[in-house]
Design an enzyme around this catalytic site. Structure first.
Site, PDB file in Angstrom:
ATOM      1  N   GLY A 186       0.419  -1.330  -0.168  1.00 41.81           N
ATOM      2  CA  GLY A 186       0.074   0.116  -0.122  1.00 41.81           C
ATOM      3  C   GLY A 186       0.883   1.781  -0.090  1.00 41.81           C
ATOM      4  O   GLY A 186       1.569   1.591  -0.778  1.00 41.81           O
ATOM      5  N   TYR A 204     -10.931   1.866  15.793  1.00 35.00           N
ATOM      6  CA  TYR A 204      -9.843   3.025  15.264  1.00 35.00           C
ATOM      7  C   TYR A 204      -9.953   4.681  14.900  1.00 35.00           C
ATOM      8  O   TYR A 204      -8.384   4.320  14.724  1.00 35.00           O
ATOM      9  CB  TYR A 204     -10.414   2.240  13.551  1.00 35.00           C
TER      10      TYR A 204
HETATM   11  N1  LIG Z   1      -5.921   3.803   2.138  1.00 34.47           N
HETATM   12  C1  LIG Z   1      -6.487   3.415   2.901  1.00 34.47           C
HETATM   13  O1  LIG Z   1      -7.383   4.740   2.168  1.00 34.47           O
HETATM   14  C2  LIG Z   1      -5.932   4.875   3.977  1.00 34.47           C
HETATM   15  C3  LIG Z   1      -7.215   5.953   4.882  1.00 34.47           C
HETATM   16  C4  LIG Z   1      -6.363   6.535   5.784  1.00 34.47           C
HETATM   17  C5  LIG Z   1      -5.944   6.094   6.355  1.00 34.47           C
HETATM   18  N2  LIG Z   1      -5.265   4.664   6.198  1.00 34.47           N
HETATM   19  C6  LIG Z   1      -3.604   5.075   6.443  1.00 34.47           C
HETATM   20  O2  LIG Z   1      -1.848   4.458   5.598  1.00 34.47           O
HETATM   21  C7  LIG Z   1      -1.887   4.020   6.219  1.00 34.47           C
HETATM   22  C8  LIG Z   1      -1.156   2.548   6.269  1.00 34.47           C
HETATM   23  O3  LIG Z   1      -2.495   1.916   5.219  1.00 34.47           O
HETATM   24  P1  LIG Z   1      -2.536   1.120   3.672  1.00 34.47           P
HETATM   25  O4  LIG Z   1      -3.146   1.580   3.002  1.00 34.47           O
HETATM   26  O5  LIG Z   1      -1.113   1.180   3.117  1.00 34.47           O
HETATM   27  O6  LIG Z   1      -3.018  -0.494   4.333  1.00 34.47           O
HETATM   28  P2  LIG Z   1      -2.736  -1.719   3.749  1.00 34.47           P
HETATM   29  O7  LIG Z   1      -2.130  -2.018   2.514  1.00 34.47           O
HETATM   30  O8  LIG Z   1      -2.640  -2.689   4.644  1.00 34.47           O
HETATM   31  O9  LIG Z   1      -0.558  -1.307   4.422  1.00 34.47           O
HETATM   32  C9  LIG Z   1      -0.315  -1.575   5.937  1.00 34.47           C
HETATM   33  C10 LIG Z   1       0.991  -1.835   5.918  1.00 34.47           C
HETATM   34  O10 LIG Z   1       0.657  -2.093   7.782  1.00 34.47           O
HETATM   35  C11 LIG Z   1       1.781  -2.853   7.841  1.00 34.47           C
HETATM   36  N3  LIG Z   1       1.466  -3.621   9.360  1.00 34.47           N
HETATM   37  C12 LIG Z   1       0.113  -4.617  10.057  1.00 34.47           C
HETATM   38  N4  LIG Z   1       0.568  -5.088  11.488  1.00 34.47           N
HETATM   39  C13 LIG Z   1       1.450  -4.376  11.508  1.00 34.47           C
HETATM   40  C14 LIG Z   1       2.730  -5.068  12.842  1.00 34.47           C
HETATM   41  N5  LIG Z   1       1.885  -5.502  13.878  1.00 34.47           N
HETATM   42  N6  LIG Z   1       3.534  -4.498  12.494  1.00 34.47           N
HETATM   43  C15 LIG Z   1       4.306  -3.829  11.645  1.00 34.47           C
HETATM   44  N7  LIG Z   1       3.762  -3.324  10.192  1.00 34.47           N
HETATM   45  C16 LIG Z   1       1.805  -4.246  10.664  1.00 34.47           C
HETATM   46  C17 LIG Z   1       1.467  -4.051   7.219  1.00 34.47           C
HETATM   47  O11 LIG Z   1       2.307  -5.400   7.222  1.00 34.47           O
HETATM   48  P3  LIG Z   1       1.520  -6.552   6.576  1.00 34.47           P
HETATM   49  O12 LIG Z   1       1.737  -6.537   4.946  1.00 34.47           O
HETATM   50  O13 LIG Z   1       2.337  -7.772   7.136  1.00 34.47           O
HETATM   51  O14 LIG Z   1      -0.375  -7.181   6.726  1.00 34.47           O
HETATM   52  C18 LIG Z   1       1.023  -3.271   6.063  1.00 34.47           C
HETATM   53  O15 LIG Z   1       2.856  -3.639   5.162  1.00 34.47           O
HETATM   54  C19 LIG Z   1      -2.345   3.251   7.715  1.00 34.47           C
HETATM   55  O16 LIG Z   1      -1.386   3.160   8.827  1.00 34.47           O
HETATM   56  C20 LIG Z   1      -3.854   3.379   7.112  1.00 34.47           C
HETATM   57  O17 LIG Z   1      -4.789   3.643   8.476  1.00 34.47           O
HETATM   58  C21 LIG Z   1      -5.448   4.351   4.851  1.00 34.47           C
END
Ligand SMILES: NC(=O)c1ccc[n+]([C@@H]2O[C@H](COP(=O)([O-])OP(=O)(O)OC[C@H]3O[C@@H](n4cnc5c(N)ncnc54)[C@H](OP(=O)(O)O)[C@@H]3O)[C@@H](O)[C@H]2O)c1
Length: 305
Positions: free
Chosen positions: A26, A174
């Site tokens: 992501g 969350y």
């Molecule tokens: N996508 C959106 O629309 C959106 C909107 C608002 C905020 N965000 C924020 O953006 C950030 C990135 O999320 P994303 O959307 O890119 O989602 P994502 O693709 O699911 O990426 C999340 C990352 O966090 C890692 N992670 C989860 N649990 C962990 C742990 N215990 N220790 C270390 N790493 C861990 C995951 O690793 P694994 O692959 O091993 O699970 C993955 O690399 C997050 O903080 C999220 O809250 C996203």
């Protein structure tokens, strides 16, 4: 995408080192790749070795000569956070990107007994930042960027029940964890300023970006129908590469000020700009109370701040 700041505007990062949590997928993956493209050495701090090494290979494939390396970090386990920090041997660190996150998971606890979303999204990053702080303070122009969300609007933290032990609602938890991210940035910025440090602590959010975040919870519970519905979110969302821009802006654009919250200018998509945030995420008293509680829960204190 609208006119405005883009990945092409990232200044040269040669000679700088960045740690990006959750860099295997992501927004984190795109953040790490663009930093590497601009010459930074990037540590991909990921919980799964295979996924972390595959991400490093993907970045090396996309960016010739990329200086990237996997390093194990499980934010749901403070012993892993401590190990990661102990293994980080360099004296300086230019960029810490607190990006990893989980969303709307069924109730669970981390290795240390914290509610998973609060534990991973906030406490793990609180501990990581505190343990790396001496390196950050020793680096001219260092920044810490913490990825929050517009969904912080869903809920304020409950100081009497930080770990949602009395009641648990996955979306409220969350929202609380993302409020905690912003309060953490606010308090870190305040403390750094009071200590006369030039450290910039800033926050970012990606708007709505197509990533695994939306489906991970349903997949974990094997709720296929919910997974399919949540998957539709990714059809409406902007690409993860665009979602990474607010983080990259906060991390690298000249003139970013402490406690700024950068997001897509048009709310869910578009070029980065200042983002709305709830007033309660700028509350000094709440910031201080969460900080003290986080120190007590993690056992990590911030020397020098
Ligand atoms: N996508 C959106 O629309 C959106 C909107 C608002 C905020 N965000 C924020 O953006 C950030 C990135 O999320 P994303 O959307 O890119 O989602 P994502 O693709 O699911 O990426 C999340 C990352 O966090 C890692 N992670 C989860 N649990 C962990 C742990 N215990 N220790 C270390 N790493 C861990 C995951 O690793 P694994 O692959 O091993 O699970 C993955 O690399 C997050 O903080 C999220 O809250 C996203």
């Amino acid at each position: 995408m609208s006119h405005g700041w883009s990945a092409r505007d990232i200044p040269d990062q040669s000679g700088r080192t960045a740690v990006v949590t959750g860099a295997n997928s992501g927004i984190g993956l795109h953040t790490a790749r663009e930093l590497a493209r601009c010459g930074a050495r990037v540590l991909l701090a990921c919980r799964d070795e295979r996924r972390g090494k595959e991400a490093a290979d993907r970045i090396r494939y996309a960016v010739r000569g990329a200086d990237v390396e996997f390093a194990a970090l499980d934010l749901a386990d403070l012993s892993s956070v401590r190990e990661f920090a102990a293994d980080y041997r360099a004296d300086t660190l230019d960029l810490l990107i607190n990006n990893a996150g989980v969303m709307a998971l069924p109730y669970g606890r981390t290795a240390d007994g914290f509610e998973t979303q609060f534990g991973v999204n906030h406490l793990g990053h609180f501990a990581l930042t505190g343990l790396l702080l001496p390196k950050l303070l020793a680096t001219e122009g260092a920044r810490v960027v913490t990825v929050s969300s517009g969904m912080h609007a869903l809920a304020d933290i409950d100081m009497g029940d930080l770990n949602s032990e009395r009641t648990y609602h996955r979306w409220i938890a969350y929202g609380r964890s993302k409020t905690a991210n912003l309060l953490f940035v606010h308090e870190l910025a305040r403390r750094a300023a009071a200590a006369g440090s030039t450290l910039v602590a800033a926050a970012a959010h990606p708007g709505l970006a197509a990533t695994d975040l939306h489906t991970a919870g349903a997949r974990m519970e094997r709720r296929r129908a919910v997974e399919r519905v949540m998957g539709l979110v990714n059809v409406l969302a902007q690409p993860a590469s665009a979602g990474a821009l607010p983080t990259l802006y906060a991390a690298t654009a000249p003139g970013v000020r402490p406690d700024w919250f950068t997001g897509p200018r048009r709310g869910r998509r578009g070029a980065p700009g200042p983002s709305w945030r709830a007033d309660r995420t700028r509350d000094d008293v709440a910031g201080e109370r969460l900080w003290v509680a986080s120190e007590q829960l993690t056992g990590v204190t911030y020397p020098g701040l």
